[in-house]
Scaffold this motif. Structure first.
Motif, PDB file in Angstrom:
ATOM      1  N   UNK A 107       0.817  -1.212   0.000  1.00 46.08           N
ATOM      2  CA  UNK A 107       0.000   0.000   0.000  1.00 46.08           C
ATOM      3  C   UNK A 107       0.851   1.263   0.000  1.00 46.08           C
ATOM      4  N   UNK A 108       2.166   1.087  -0.031  1.00 52.02           N
ATOM      5  CA  UNK A 108       3.083   2.217  -0.095  1.00 52.02           C
ATOM      6  C   UNK A 108       2.817   2.995  -1.379  1.00 52.02           C
ATOM      7  N   UNK A 109       2.763   4.300  -1.270  1.00 53.46           N
ATOM      8  CA  UNK A 109       2.418   5.138  -2.425  1.00 53.46           C
ATOM      9  C   UNK A 109       3.484   5.133  -3.510  1.00 53.46           C
ATOM     10  N   UNK A 110       4.706   4.735  -3.178  1.00 53.09           N
ATOM     11  CA  UNK A 110       5.791   4.759  -4.164  1.00 53.09           C
ATOM     12  C   UNK A 110       5.827   3.519  -5.049  1.00 53.09           C
ATOM     13  N   UNK A 111       4.988   2.536  -4.777  1.00 51.77           N
ATOM     14  CA  UNK A 111       4.991   1.277  -5.523  1.00 51.77           C
ATOM     15  C   UNK A 111       4.858   1.517  -7.029  1.00 51.77           C
ATOM     16  N   UNK A 112       3.850   2.236  -7.433  1.00 49.71           N
ATOM     17  CA  UNK A 112       3.600   2.466  -8.857  1.00 49.71           C
ATOM     18  C   UNK A 112       4.724   3.287  -9.489  1.00 49.71           C
ATOM     19  N   UNK A 113       5.194   4.271  -8.763  1.00 50.70           N
ATOM     20  CA  UNK A 113       6.267   5.134  -9.258  1.00 50.70           C
ATOM     21  C   UNK A 113       7.554   4.326  -9.498  1.00 50.70           C
ATOM     22  N   UNK A 114       7.891   3.454  -8.559  1.00 44.12           N
ATOM     23  CA  UNK A 114       9.103   2.635  -8.698  1.00 44.12           C
ATOM     24  C   UNK A 114       8.956   1.662  -9.863  1.00 44.12           C
ATOM     25  N   UNK A 115       7.778   1.050  -9.995  1.00 41.91           N
ATOM     26  CA  UNK A 115       7.565   0.082 -11.080  1.00 41.91           C
ATOM     27  C   UNK A 115       7.656   0.771 -12.438  1.00 41.91           C
ATOM     28  N   UNK A 116       7.092   1.950 -12.559  1.00 45.95           N
ATOM     29  CA  UNK A 116       7.177   2.693 -13.821  1.00 45.95           C
ATOM     30  C   UNK A 116       8.633   3.058 -14.133  1.00 45.95           C
ATOM     31  N   UNK A 117       9.383   3.473 -13.106  1.00 47.93           N
ATOM     32  CA  UNK A 117      10.799   3.806 -13.300  1.00 47.93           C
ATOM     33  C   UNK A 117      11.594   2.577 -13.722  1.00 47.93           C
ATOM     34  N   UNK A 118      11.283   1.420 -13.147  1.00 44.37           N
ATOM     35  CA  UNK A 118      11.946   0.171 -13.537  1.00 44.37           C
ATOM     36  C   UNK A 118      11.668  -0.170 -15.002  1.00 44.37           C
ATOM     37  N   UNK A 119      10.415  -0.067 -15.386  1.00 44.83           N
ATOM     38  CA  UNK A 119      10.046  -0.374 -16.775  1.00 44.83           C
ATOM     39  C   UNK A 119      10.766   0.553 -17.757  1.00 44.83           C
ATOM     40  N   UNK A 120      10.808   1.816 -17.421  1.00 41.09           N
ATOM     41  CA  UNK A 120      11.470   2.791 -18.282  1.00 41.09           C
ATOM     42  C   UNK A 120      12.969   2.509 -18.367  1.00 41.09           C
ATOM     43  N   UNK A 121      13.593   2.277 -17.230  1.00 40.27           N
ATOM     44  CA  UNK A 121      15.028   2.005 -17.199  1.00 40.27           C
ATOM     45  C   UNK A 121      15.343   0.725 -17.982  1.00 40.27           C
ATOM     46  N   UNK A 122      14.492  -0.269 -17.863  1.00 42.61           N
ATOM     47  CA  UNK A 122      14.676  -1.524 -18.604  1.00 42.61           C
ATOM     48  C   UNK A 122      14.641  -1.261 -20.108  1.00 42.61           C
ATOM     49  N   UNK A 123      13.669  -0.470 -20.561  1.00 41.34           N
ATOM     50  CA  UNK A 123      13.571  -0.163 -21.998  1.00 41.34           C
ATOM     51  C   UNK A 123      14.799   0.599 -22.490  1.00 41.34           C
ATOM     52  N   UNK A 124      15.302   1.507 -21.668  1.00 38.68           N
ATOM     53  CA  UNK A 124      16.482   2.295 -22.041  1.00 38.68           C
ATOM     54  C   UNK A 124      17.712   1.391 -22.172  1.00 38.68           C
TER      55      UNK A 124
END
Length: 146
Positions: A107-124
């Motif tokens: 329920x931590x609010x940063x969950x979605x933000x971290x997952x989006x950052x991971x996906x972006x970094x992976x694509x890069x």
């Protein structure tokens, strides 16, 4: 005494009508209470199933990224000159994001933000390495044709 019997009879007739009128209300309340209890139990069960499914999917995706980071780090140890400083920095950042992910606090609010950052970094990193590697577990954007 005759008037006492009449009032007693009229009271018993009124009681019969009152109980008949209240019968619908009683059944309505009983039905509502039973439905509410059933819905509460069913809702908890469904919520648990959805939570387990979502948790599994999140863990699967995190595991995929962790596996990629581990393989890339192994390759860097074997041939460090094959990876640019920018790619090595990106891999290190991905590793930090994975470690930072609050697995035990969904329920931590940063969950979605971290997952989006991971996906972006992976694509890069994937693009920088020229690798056609993709995580198939999460839905891909729908391509619209005109």
């Amino acid at each position: 005494m005759d008037s006492h019997n009449q009032s007693k009879n009229s009271n018993s007739i009124e009681d019969i009508f009152d109980s008949s009128l209240n019968l619908e209300q009683t059944h309505l309340k009983e039905g509502y209470d039973e439905g509410y209890a059933h819905g509460l139990a069913t809702g908890k069960e469904e919520a648990k199933d959805v939570g387990l499914k979502h948790g599994f999917e999140t863990g699967e995706e995190l595991g995929f990224y962790k596996g990629c980071v581990d393989v890339w780090n192994s390759a860097i140890r074997i041939a460090p000159t094959r990876f640019s400083a920018r790619v090595r920095k990106g891999i290190k950042h991905m590793e930090e994001l994975i470690e930072k992910y609050p697995v035990n606090d969904p329920e931590n609010e940063s969950v979605q933000e971290i997952m989006e950052a991971l996906r972006l970094k992976f694509r890069i990193i994937r693009a920088a390495l020229g690798v056609k590697l993709e995580y198939d577990g999460y839905p891909k954007p729908i391509e619209i044709e005109f």
